[in-house]
Design an enzyme around this catalytic site. Structure first.
Site, mmCIF file in Angstrom:
data_model
loop_
_atom_site.group_PDB
_atom_site.id
_atom_site.type_symbol
_atom_site.label_atom_id
_atom_site.label_comp_id
_atom_site.label_asym_id
_atom_site.label_seq_id
_atom_site.Cartn_x
_atom_site.Cartn_y
_atom_site.Cartn_z
ATOM 1 N N GLU A 1 0.814 -1.218 0.000
ATOM 2 C CA GLU A 1 0.000 0.000 0.000
ATOM 3 C C GLU A 1 0.848 1.269 0.000
ATOM 4 O O GLU A 1 0.783 2.076 0.942
ATOM 5 C CB GLU A 1 -0.973 -0.006 1.183
ATOM 6 C CG GLU A 1 -1.982 -1.127 1.099
ATOM 7 C CD GLU A 1 -3.087 -1.038 2.141
ATOM 8 O OE1 GLU A 1 -2.877 -0.410 3.188
ATOM 9 O OE2 GLU A 1 -4.172 -1.610 1.895
ATOM 10 N N GLU B 1 -6.372 -8.151 -0.814
ATOM 11 C CA GLU B 1 -6.771 -8.243 0.587
ATOM 12 C C GLU B 1 -8.273 -8.000 0.722
ATOM 13 O O GLU B 1 -8.842 -7.156 0.032
ATOM 14 C CB GLU B 1 -6.074 -7.182 1.440
ATOM 15 C CG GLU B 1 -4.597 -7.373 1.634
ATOM 16 C CD GLU B 1 -4.013 -6.251 2.496
ATOM 17 O OE1 GLU B 1 -4.742 -5.641 3.294
ATOM 18 O OE2 GLU B 1 -2.808 -5.974 2.341
HETATM 19 C C1 GLA Z 1 -4.191 -2.861 4.888
HETATM 20 C C2 GLA Z 1 -2.805 -3.461 4.945
HETATM 21 C C3 GLA Z 1 -2.721 -4.736 5.720
HETATM 22 C C4 GLA Z 1 -3.594 -4.679 6.945
HETATM 23 C C5 GLA Z 1 -5.005 -4.363 6.532
HETATM 24 C C6 GLA Z 1 -5.958 -4.381 7.689
HETATM 25 O O1 GLA Z 1 -4.886 -3.188 3.763
HETATM 26 O O2 GLA Z 1 -2.231 -3.648 3.671
HETATM 27 O O3 GLA Z 1 -1.368 -4.943 6.067
HETATM 28 O O4 GLA Z 1 -3.128 -3.704 7.805
HETATM 29 O O5 GLA Z 1 -5.039 -3.084 5.965
HETATM 30 O O6 GLA Z 1 -7.269 -4.086 7.307
#
Ligand code: GLA
Ligand code: ZN
Length: 688
Positions: free
Chosen positions: A158, A315
């Site tokens: 991210e 994710e």
């Molecule tokens: C983000 C991060 C993950 C985790 C999630 C939790 O998407 O990339 O590492 O922290 O949030 O929701």
């Protein structure tokens, strides 16, 4: 001829299912690592994302590397039929690095340097950070280049935020020099004579700050562009290292939906596959089906980023999300439904954060496949296993795509400019823009019509309809492109607050909507911003070509325009602009251009799009009226269609399939005739 994209990796040409796996947190618990493998199989997982925040475990001291634990993890996963999405660890740095090289730590907008903390907060310019990333990425690539289990690189995590350190300021100035050549040019382009902001030396230029610059819109906009540029530049360095050693292994990075800080269109070209992280607040303040439509919008951006190529849902949570205002659990059915939703819009994966809940730290209560209890006898585990089992039966879908006739333009730079404009309403105009685009999108979603969500630079010629709400900025050439599109028979729709500024956030001269004026056949003289409770009405003219009648509530933003060549379809009812045009259509070349002058109640969008869709005979995936809250999405390889019926309501829904032929249920092989029922949050996948 069938047309399919290649799978993400030929090593494993199936839909991927798995999650972020953090074995570095469990090195003292070998029995847990063993148990993980058993449970992964039981959960029907075939892929794990490994090493995302493992820098401190991989390089515990500067220059001292420890890969043995990771070797074991990758090997034992692979030996058990589980593949790896392998991360570069640049998303969070080790403490020793922050201590020894403070320059790697980010400087906030207020010019304070952060202390060692959290993650996603390093400087993207820092030569030290880039060098340290290069070294560890080289080691990882060299070590695992021939590992049969590695499917794809997961670049960092991210990418996000911005750094205002001196190194970044200097790079910003260099970037500006490259862009403008001379200060004269820069001053003119930024309109910096305003409030006496003329720059006489490059070193006077700084990034925006709460106690500094925020009044020269061209400067603020360029800073935002630079932040994207510099982040992509950092990412490119990561990619170059990996591609130099593992040219065959594709790269992705996990994007964050409509994250406003970074223009993801600038990332897409650099990536082999797009992926994103999806955390909706199901069962919350927004009705599930409306939220589902908003999420569909984002899935469609991710598919459109690479022109229709399947993306990855990198994710999502198996149950709840710990950082949200309310950590509500997914209701029965929602896990399968929301997972299949991603696939329906073009994802070739369903992945989670996280595989197993850690014992400590910020995310110890974040939803996970394996809970602290440590076994598989949980509701969430069963939900996950069910998704895995479902995906195993969907092999033919891998690589198929979506072929929409409709595009909605949602553009990051346009959002930035709207946000900064200091006009109309001092609310969060950027998110207002996003919401508006999503509302227009929903009209297609709820009728089961596929949509691409593109930016203004994309090719329009393949669409029948292009919808561009609040197209405030028109970058160079965009007006011409829209003109060609309409001339050649396309239907273009736009709204109030369009065609106002150019690339540099400088207002067009000669009347709004600028380069769209001739295409739309109107001149917008003024735009009225109203208080929340102010109401006006839009009255549809009798015998209009749309065949709608009646009146609709209008408010918030109302443009006052003159129809030049356009035909007036509706007028305002009240206030000093009663009788003035509120909805127009202009015949232009072989096409038509509609202008919706005011923000109208939802019922208007419903009725209006109904007529447009009928008039243009836009293809509904199923030729029927869908129950409220149910959508239909389709993937195709050109010959075989895969039709997803998704019920985002908590009630059973029935669909009359009498008018639909030759569809079979992909799981049971049964031919579909007559009524079909979907349970609460139910899913059906049909094939033709
Ligand atoms: C983000 C991060 C993950 C985790 C999630 C939790 O998407 O990339 O590492 O922290 O949030 O929701
Ligand atoms: Zn910096």
């Amino acid at each position: 001829m069938t047309k399919k994209y290649k799978p993400i990796s030929n090593k494993f040409p199936h839909l991927l299912h798995g999650g972020d796996y953090n074995p570095d947190q469990w090195q003292e618990y070998p029995e847990v690592l063993k148990e993980d493998i058993k449970l992964m199989k039981k959960a029907n997982c075939n892929t794990m994302s490994v090493g995302i925040f493992a820098w401190a475990a991989l390089e515990p001291e500067e220059g001292k590397f420890e890969f043995a634990w990771l070797d074991d993890v990758l090997d034992s996963l692979y030996e058990n039929g589980i593949y790896t999405v392998l991360a570069t660890p640049s998303g969070a740095r080790p403490a020793w690095m922050a201590q020894k090289y403070p320059e790697v730590l980010r400087v906030n907008e207020d010019r304070t340097r952060i202390l060692f903390s959290a993650r996603h907060n390093h400087c993207y310019t820092s030569p030290v950070y880039r060098e340290k990333s290069r070294i560890i990425n080289t080691k990882l690539a060299e070590r695992y280049k021939d590992h049969p289990g590695v499917l794809i690189w997961h670049l960092s995590n991210e990418y996000g935020g911005e750094c205002h350190c001196d190194l970044c300021q200097e790079e910003f100035r260099e970037w500006l020099k490259e862009r403008y050549g001379t200060l004269d040019k820069l001053n003119q382009t930024w309109w910096s004579t305003f409030w006496s902001h003329t720059y006489t030396d490059w070193s006077q230029i700084e990034s925006p700050a709460p106690h500094g610059m925020n009044s020269i819109h061209g400067q603020v906009l360029d800073w935002k562009r630079f932040v994207t540029y510099q982040t992509v530049d950092f990412m490119k360095e990561e990619i170059n290292v990996l591609k130099g050693i593992t040219p065959e292994i594709p790269v992705t990075t996990n994007l964050m939906g409509t994250y406003p800080v970074l223009d993801y269109w600038k990332f897409a070209d650099q990536l082999d596959v797009v992926s994103w992280d999806n955390y909706p607040l199901w069962h919350g303040e927004k009705e599930d089906w409306k939220l589902a439509s908003d999420i569909g919008f984002v899935h469609d951006i991710n598919r459109s980023l690479k022109g229709g190529k399947p993306f990855m849902l990198m994710e999502s949570t198996p149950s709840m999300t710990n950082w949200q205002k309310v950590g509500k659990l997914k209701r029965p059915g929602m896990h399968l439904l929301s997972s299949i939703q991603a696939v329906a819009h073009g994802s070739d994966t369903v992945q989670y954060f996280q595989w197993r809940k850690g014992r400590g730290g910020f995310e110890k209560f974040h939803g996970a496949v394996v809970d602290h209890v440590g076994h598989e006898n949980t509701r969430v585990f069963r939900d996950v296993a069910e998704v895995g089992e479902t995906l195993q039966q969907l092999d033919p879908i891998v690589g198929t795509s979506v072929e929409p006739e409709v595009a909605v333009i949602y553009d990051w730079e346009n959002r930035w400019a709207i946000d900064e404009a200091k006009a109309l309403r001092q609310a969060d105009m950027g998110s207002d823009y996003e919401k508006t685009c999503k509302k227009h999108y929903r009209e297609f979603w709820k009728r089961g019509i596929s949509v691409d969500v593109i930016n203004m630079d994309c090719d329009l010629s393949k669409y029948k309809v292009v919808v561009a709400p609040m197209l405030y900025m028109l970058r160079d050439g965009v007006g011409k492109k829209i003109e060609e599109f309409v001339k050649n028979g396309g239907t273009f729709l736009t709204t109030y607050w369009s065609g106002i500024v150019d690339d540099h956030d400088l207002c067009f001269r000669g009347g709004h909507p600028g380069p769209l004026r001739e295409i739309m056949g109107i001149w917008v003289e003024e735009t009225d911003a109203l208080y929340d409770d102010d109401k006006n009405y839009v009255v549809i003219k009798d015998d209009n070509e749309l065949g709608i009648t009646g009146e609709y509530e209008a408010g918030i933003l109302c443009s006052l325009l003159h129809a030049e060549t356009a035909e007036v379809l509706a007028t305002y009812k009240e206030d000093f602009y009663a009788g003035r045009p509120a909805l127009t259509v202009n015949k232009f070349g072989k096409g038509e251009a509609y202008y919706i002058a005011s923000r109208n109640e939802e019922r208007f969008l419903n009725d209006f799009y109904d007529t447009i869709i009928n008039k243009l005979a836009l293809g509904k995936i199923l030729d029927m009226e869908l129950p409220a809250g149910v959508t239909v999405q389709k993937r195709t390889d050109g010959e075989n269609d895969y039709i997803f019926i998704l019920n985002f309501t908590g009630d059973e829904q029935e669909l009359n399939m009498k008018s639909v032929n030759e569809l079979t249920d992909i799981f049971t092989g049964e031919e579909i005739t007559g009524q079909i029922k979907l349970g609460a949050y139910g899913v059906k996948i049909l094939t033709k």
